[in-house]
Write a protein that holds these residues in place. Structure first.
Motif, PDB file in Angstrom:
ATOM      1  N   HIS A 113       1.073  -1.401   0.309  1.00 56.36           N
ATOM      2  CA  HIS A 113       0.056  -0.224  -0.258  1.00 56.36           C
ATOM      3  C   HIS A 113       1.173   1.333  -0.247  1.00 56.36           C
ATOM      4  O   HIS A 113       0.246   2.373  -0.365  1.00 56.36           O
ATOM      5  N   HIS A 117       0.972   4.893  -2.713  1.00 58.36           N
ATOM      6  CA  HIS A 117       1.002   6.251  -1.725  1.00 58.36           C
ATOM      7  C   HIS A 117       2.655   6.874  -2.558  1.00 58.36           C
ATOM      8  O   HIS A 117       1.904   8.109  -3.372  1.00 58.36           O
ATOM      9  N   SER A 138      -0.665  10.217   6.019  1.00 63.66           N
ATOM     10  CA  SER A 138      -2.015   9.731   5.971  1.00 63.66           C
ATOM     11  C   SER A 138      -2.215   9.767   7.138  1.00 63.66           C
ATOM     12  O   SER A 138      -1.798   9.850   8.047  1.00 63.66           O
ATOM     13  N   ASP A 298      -6.786   7.431  -0.354  1.00 61.42           N
ATOM     14  CA  ASP A 298      -6.868   5.843  -0.560  1.00 61.42           C
ATOM     15  C   ASP A 298      -7.267   6.082  -1.731  1.00 61.42           C
ATOM     16  O   ASP A 298      -8.442   6.374  -2.251  1.00 61.42           O
TER      17      ASP A 298
HETATM   18 ZN    ZN Z   1      -2.710   5.038   2.805  1.00 63.84          ZN
END
Ligand code: ZN
Ligand code: KG4
Length: 330
Positions: A113, A117, A138, A298
């Motif tokens: 993930h 980003h 985040s 996201d």
């Molecule tokens: Zn995230």
């Protein structure tokens, strides 16, 4: 076979699917948000998140494929977030991707993930100038990384405990500002004065971060003051966070050959962070790259773009049966 990748992201509280080509062009991006579900609990409630993913993932993927006008079996690959994140939420995305990949005969690739980003700033157009210093801020993560190309990422430091967004949200809750608290704290801070000297954790130590102690200091200040001025508390908290973030960015920029500072993640929406980063970049003489917020929060397009990097590294893609998707080894 089309030159398109389907990205699937379900690591936290958004169910997302997107279709992206090899140049980062986004043909479709669909997000089913769960904010309303979690607002009542003041934060993300993992079991509810998993259930909501189960309910919406198939129609989210269907919508993305329809918007992009592509059929599943024609995809080049499926990229899916395999961690870090909430285990139940991740499993919904991983199982869906595996099932679709098997059914369509399309390779499935697990993507970190955070890697998504870090690549998000190049969606739609190549904005990043290399070498780049990337600050990821985040709700789940805080990280500083050096990128010399889309594929070459060296992590300089992460948070040892809370992320900066989490600290904003918790302070928002202490000040009775609802969920998510970050945007409200940012707005309230703009109306107050930074009169309270909160700690600046790890300010002069390397590139790691820590926000848990700062959060506790704010809780103590609120509990001990007779009639705390919430705007001043918010302003003092934000000043401490931004001092830490900007000091570390400046140190990295001063000691490197960077062409740009890239800021991604939901906290990049902060007006004050944007102003401080603008002043820093002007002072140091590097370009500031603040991608549109829809790619900072996201989304699945960033996962699909990161999948292209992986394919280029590892071409030809492994057949589905050999694709290993373990949660633990992201
Ligand atoms: Zn995230
Ligand atoms: O990137 P993101 O949407 O989700 C994660 O990947 O975690 O980030 C969400 C975080 C939340 O903590 C939210 O409070 C924070 O970003 N945020 C802000 C602002 N808008 C969102 N924090 C400060 N100022 C804002 N304007």
């Amino acid at each position: 076979m089309s030159g398109l990748i389907l990205g699937i992201e379900s690591s936290c509280d958004d169910t997302a699917a997107a279709v992206v080509d090899a140049h980062g062009r986004v043909l479709a991006s669909v997000i089913a948000s769960q904010t309303d579900i979690h607002a009542a609990h003041g934060g993300v409630y993992p079991e509810l998140a998993s259930r909501a993913h189960v309910q919406s993932i198939v129609r989210t993927v269907d919508r993305a494929l329809a918007d992009a006008d592509v059929k599943g079996p024609d995809l080049r690959a499926i990229g899916v977030t395999r961690g870090p994140g909430l285990i139940g939420s991740l499993l919904v995305g991983l199982n869906t991707a595996q099932g679709l990949g098997l059914g369509w005969g399309v390779p499935v690739i697990g993507i970190n993930h955070l890697r998504g980003h870090l690549r998000s700033a190049d969606l739609e157009e190549a904005r990043v100038r290399y070498p780049a210093l990337v600050l990821l801020v985040s709700g789940g993560h805080t990280m500083l990384a050096r990128m010399t190309s889309p594929r070459d990422i060296a992590v300089l430091g992460r948070t040892r405990d809370d992320s900066v967004g989490e600290a904003y949200d918790k302070v928002g809750r202490m000040l009775g500002l609802g969920y998510p608290g970050g945007p409200a704290v940012d707005r309230l801070a703009a109306t107050g004065q930074a009169t309270i000297a909160f700690p600046r954790p790890l300010l002069n130590e390397g590139f790691e971060f820590s926000f848990s102690g700062l959060k506790s200091s704010v809780a103590r200040a609120v509990a001990q003051a007779r009639a705390p001025d919430y705007a001043d508390v918010a302003a003092s908290f934000v000043a401490a966070c931004l001092d830490v973030l900007m000091t570390k960015c400046r140190r990295a920029l001063d000691g490197g050959d960077y062409a740009s500072l890239v800021i991604v993640g939901g906290v990049a929406a902060s007006k004050q962070l944007r102003e401080r980063a603008g002043a820093l970049c002007e002072d140091v003489g590097v370009a500031l790259c603040l991608p549109p917020l829809r790619w900072s929060t996201d989304n699945a397009a960033m996962i699909a773009l990161a999948t292209w990097d992986y394919l280029a590294l590892d071409a030809p893609p492994k057949p589905v049966a050999q694709t290993r998707l373990a949660i633990g080894d992201y």
